[in-house]
Scaffold this active site. Sequence first.
Site, short mmCIF file in Angstrom:
data_model
loop_
_atom_site.label_atom_id
_atom_site.label_comp_id
_atom_site.label_asym_id
_atom_site.label_seq_id
_atom_site.Cartn_x
_atom_site.Cartn_y
_atom_site.Cartn_z
N ARG A 113 2.85 13.98 -15.89
CA ARG A 113 2.68 12.55 -16.22
C ARG A 113 3.93 11.72 -15.96
O ARG A 113 4.09 10.62 -16.49
CB ARG A 113 2.23 12.37 -17.66
CG ARG A 113 0.88 13.01 -17.93
CD ARG A 113 0.22 12.47 -19.17
NE ARG A 113 -1.10 13.03 -19.29
CZ ARG A 113 -1.35 14.23 -19.82
NH1 ARG A 113 -0.37 14.98 -20.26
NH2 ARG A 113 -2.59 14.68 -19.88
N LYS A 135 6.17 0.92 -4.70
CA LYS A 135 4.93 1.44 -4.11
C LYS A 135 5.16 2.87 -3.67
O LYS A 135 6.08 3.15 -2.87
CB LYS A 135 4.54 0.62 -2.87
CG LYS A 135 3.80 -0.65 -3.18
CD LYS A 135 3.31 -1.26 -1.86
CE LYS A 135 2.57 -2.56 -2.08
NZ LYS A 135 2.18 -3.18 -0.80
N GLU A 177 11.03 -4.33 10.07
CA GLU A 177 10.85 -4.89 8.72
C GLU A 177 11.87 -5.99 8.45
O GLU A 177 11.60 -6.94 7.71
CB GLU A 177 10.95 -3.79 7.66
CG GLU A 177 9.89 -2.69 7.76
CD GLU A 177 8.47 -3.14 7.37
OE1 GLU A 177 8.29 -4.30 6.96
OE2 GLU A 177 7.54 -2.32 7.50
N LYS A 215 13.01 -9.20 -0.05
CA LYS A 215 12.03 -8.35 -0.74
C LYS A 215 12.22 -8.39 -2.25
O LYS A 215 11.25 -8.41 -3.02
CB LYS A 215 12.10 -6.91 -0.21
CG LYS A 215 11.06 -6.04 -0.88
CD LYS A 215 10.49 -4.96 -0.04
CE LYS A 215 9.40 -4.23 -0.84
NZ LYS A 215 8.89 -3.06 -0.19
N GLU A 225 1.31 -7.01 -6.36
CA GLU A 225 0.61 -7.56 -5.18
C GLU A 225 -0.67 -8.32 -5.55
O GLU A 225 -1.72 -8.10 -4.96
CB GLU A 225 0.32 -6.45 -4.17
CG GLU A 225 0.09 -6.99 -2.77
CD GLU A 225 0.01 -5.91 -1.70
OE1 GLU A 225 0.87 -5.00 -1.69
OE2 GLU A 225 -0.92 -5.97 -0.88
N ARG A 229 3.18 -11.13 -3.04
CA ARG A 229 3.61 -9.90 -2.36
C ARG A 229 2.78 -9.60 -1.12
O ARG A 229 3.22 -8.87 -0.22
CB ARG A 229 3.59 -8.71 -3.34
CG ARG A 229 4.22 -7.47 -2.75
CD ARG A 229 4.52 -6.40 -3.76
NE ARG A 229 5.10 -5.23 -3.12
CZ ARG A 229 5.61 -4.21 -3.77
NH1 ARG A 229 5.64 -4.19 -5.08
NH2 ARG A 229 6.12 -3.19 -3.10
N ASN A 233 2.69 -8.15 3.92
CA ASN A 233 1.74 -7.50 4.83
C ASN A 233 1.71 -8.16 6.20
O ASN A 233 0.94 -7.73 7.07
CB ASN A 233 0.32 -7.53 4.23
CG ASN A 233 0.24 -6.65 3.01
OD1 ASN A 233 0.92 -5.61 2.93
ND2 ASN A 233 -0.55 -7.06 2.02
N HIS A 236 1.22 -6.08 9.23
CA HIS A 236 0.81 -4.75 8.77
C HIS A 236 -0.70 -4.52 8.82
O HIS A 236 -1.13 -3.37 8.86
CB HIS A 236 1.32 -4.49 7.35
CG HIS A 236 2.78 -4.16 7.30
ND1 HIS A 236 3.74 -5.02 7.77
CD2 HIS A 236 3.44 -3.05 6.88
CE1 HIS A 236 4.93 -4.46 7.62
NE2 HIS A 236 4.78 -3.27 7.08
N HIS A 240 -0.87 -1.28 10.66
CA HIS A 240 -1.32 -0.04 10.01
C HIS A 240 -2.49 0.58 10.76
O HIS A 240 -2.58 1.80 10.89
CB HIS A 240 -1.75 -0.32 8.56
CG HIS A 240 -0.62 -0.20 7.58
ND1 HIS A 240 -0.73 -0.57 6.28
CD2 HIS A 240 0.64 0.27 7.72
CE1 HIS A 240 0.42 -0.35 5.65
NE2 HIS A 240 1.27 0.15 6.51
N HIS A 255 6.40 3.70 12.51
CA HIS A 255 5.85 2.59 11.72
C HIS A 255 6.28 1.22 12.29
O HIS A 255 5.45 0.35 12.54
CB HIS A 255 6.32 2.75 10.26
CG HIS A 255 5.87 1.65 9.37
ND1 HIS A 255 4.56 1.52 8.95
CD2 HIS A 255 6.54 0.61 8.80
CE1 HIS A 255 4.45 0.45 8.18
NE2 HIS A 255 5.64 -0.12 8.06
N1 GLY Z 1 5.97 -2.69 2.26
C1 GLY Z 1 5.20 -3.69 1.66
C2 GLY Z 1 5.38 -3.81 0.19
O1 GLY Z 1 6.26 -3.19 -0.37
O2 GLY Z 1 4.63 -4.50 -0.46
#
Ligand code: GLY
Length: 355
Positions: A113, A135, A177, A215, A225, A229, A233, A236, A240, A255
């Site tokens: 946990r 994330k 990025e 960021k 998000e 946030r 994207n 992306h 992606h 990436h």
């Molecule tokens: N890499 C995108 C984010 O952290 O939301």
Amino acid sequence: MTEILALANYDVFVGNCTESLSGFLSNYSHRKVVVLTDEHTHTFCLDRIRPLLPADILEISIPAGEVHKDLNTCQFIWGKLLEFGVNRNDLMINLGGGVVGDMGGFCASTYKRGIDFIQIPTTLLSMVDASIGGKLGIDFNGVKNSIGVFKDPKAVFVDPFFLDTLPKRELRSGFAEIIKHALISDEILWRQISSINIHTEKNWTPIIIDSLKVKQKIVVEDPYEKGLRKALNFGHTIGHGIEGVMLHKENSLLHGEAIAIGMAIESWLSFHKGFLSEEEFISILIFLKRTFNLQPIREELIDDFILLMKNDKKNESDEIHFAVIGPIGKVHVDFVRDVPFVKKALEIFNHNLLQ
Ligand code: GLY
């Protein structure tokens, strides 16, 4: 000189990590310390921090690469943690790029946990993006980051020293990025970034700090998000999809290489909508082409690619959600286009934008 950026629950230390890490580790004396590396960071990065660690650290090393960011590797990591008798008070150090950070953080957050973990990113990509913001996760059934959690590390140590261990292609991947952060937030930053030549640039520290600040501001305001946030994207949604379809092919893309294609196409969507002027769009396209040597998307992969985008966690039915930009420095989230229009954008990219 270490610069400290504060997030809601933890700090990001930017500078020589041998200064900041030893103070932090003193909180964990008499506890087990596990270091997760991949085959590259085990060879090229571990020696930098080893003198700061207890003599009896437990080491877990996994194969390098996005194809290993999966449940099998998680099982291996969880198995090792159990075998070593790691408990809730112990600490895991994730020393590596985005794969090690995302998957190591996910394993630490779910093992018993949740145990404490810190991130020591070793690639430019993970320094400016993956290691901050909480994330964590893995790829599943070909869909990137489809299993995961939000959980903050105890600290992040960004040490530009590790960039010297990186191949140029990896450095360039992370640069995507940095470009994204500039395009979504700050026209002046974009002008600075677009004069960088990654082959000759030596002083990455101020560039990393400026990019991290973008960021930092976004994830502090919207950690889960719900709105702002989604700006991260940009590039992306398409990126992606491309990364996903290419993952198990020869010549798979890193990436940032996929995100560069995504940013080119999503900039075209922004231009087509009238958010970006022609002049801005062309300047972005020229810079991305010059830096990433963009290649067309293979026609025979387009249907798989659309399917993956529809499966992406952000999208519903035939509608694909994007974050688009314009004017440079401003971002618009939840911009929706249907599948036929996205296919048209891919064709325009292949046949017109790459000329
Ligand atoms: N890499 C995108 C984010 O952290 O939301």
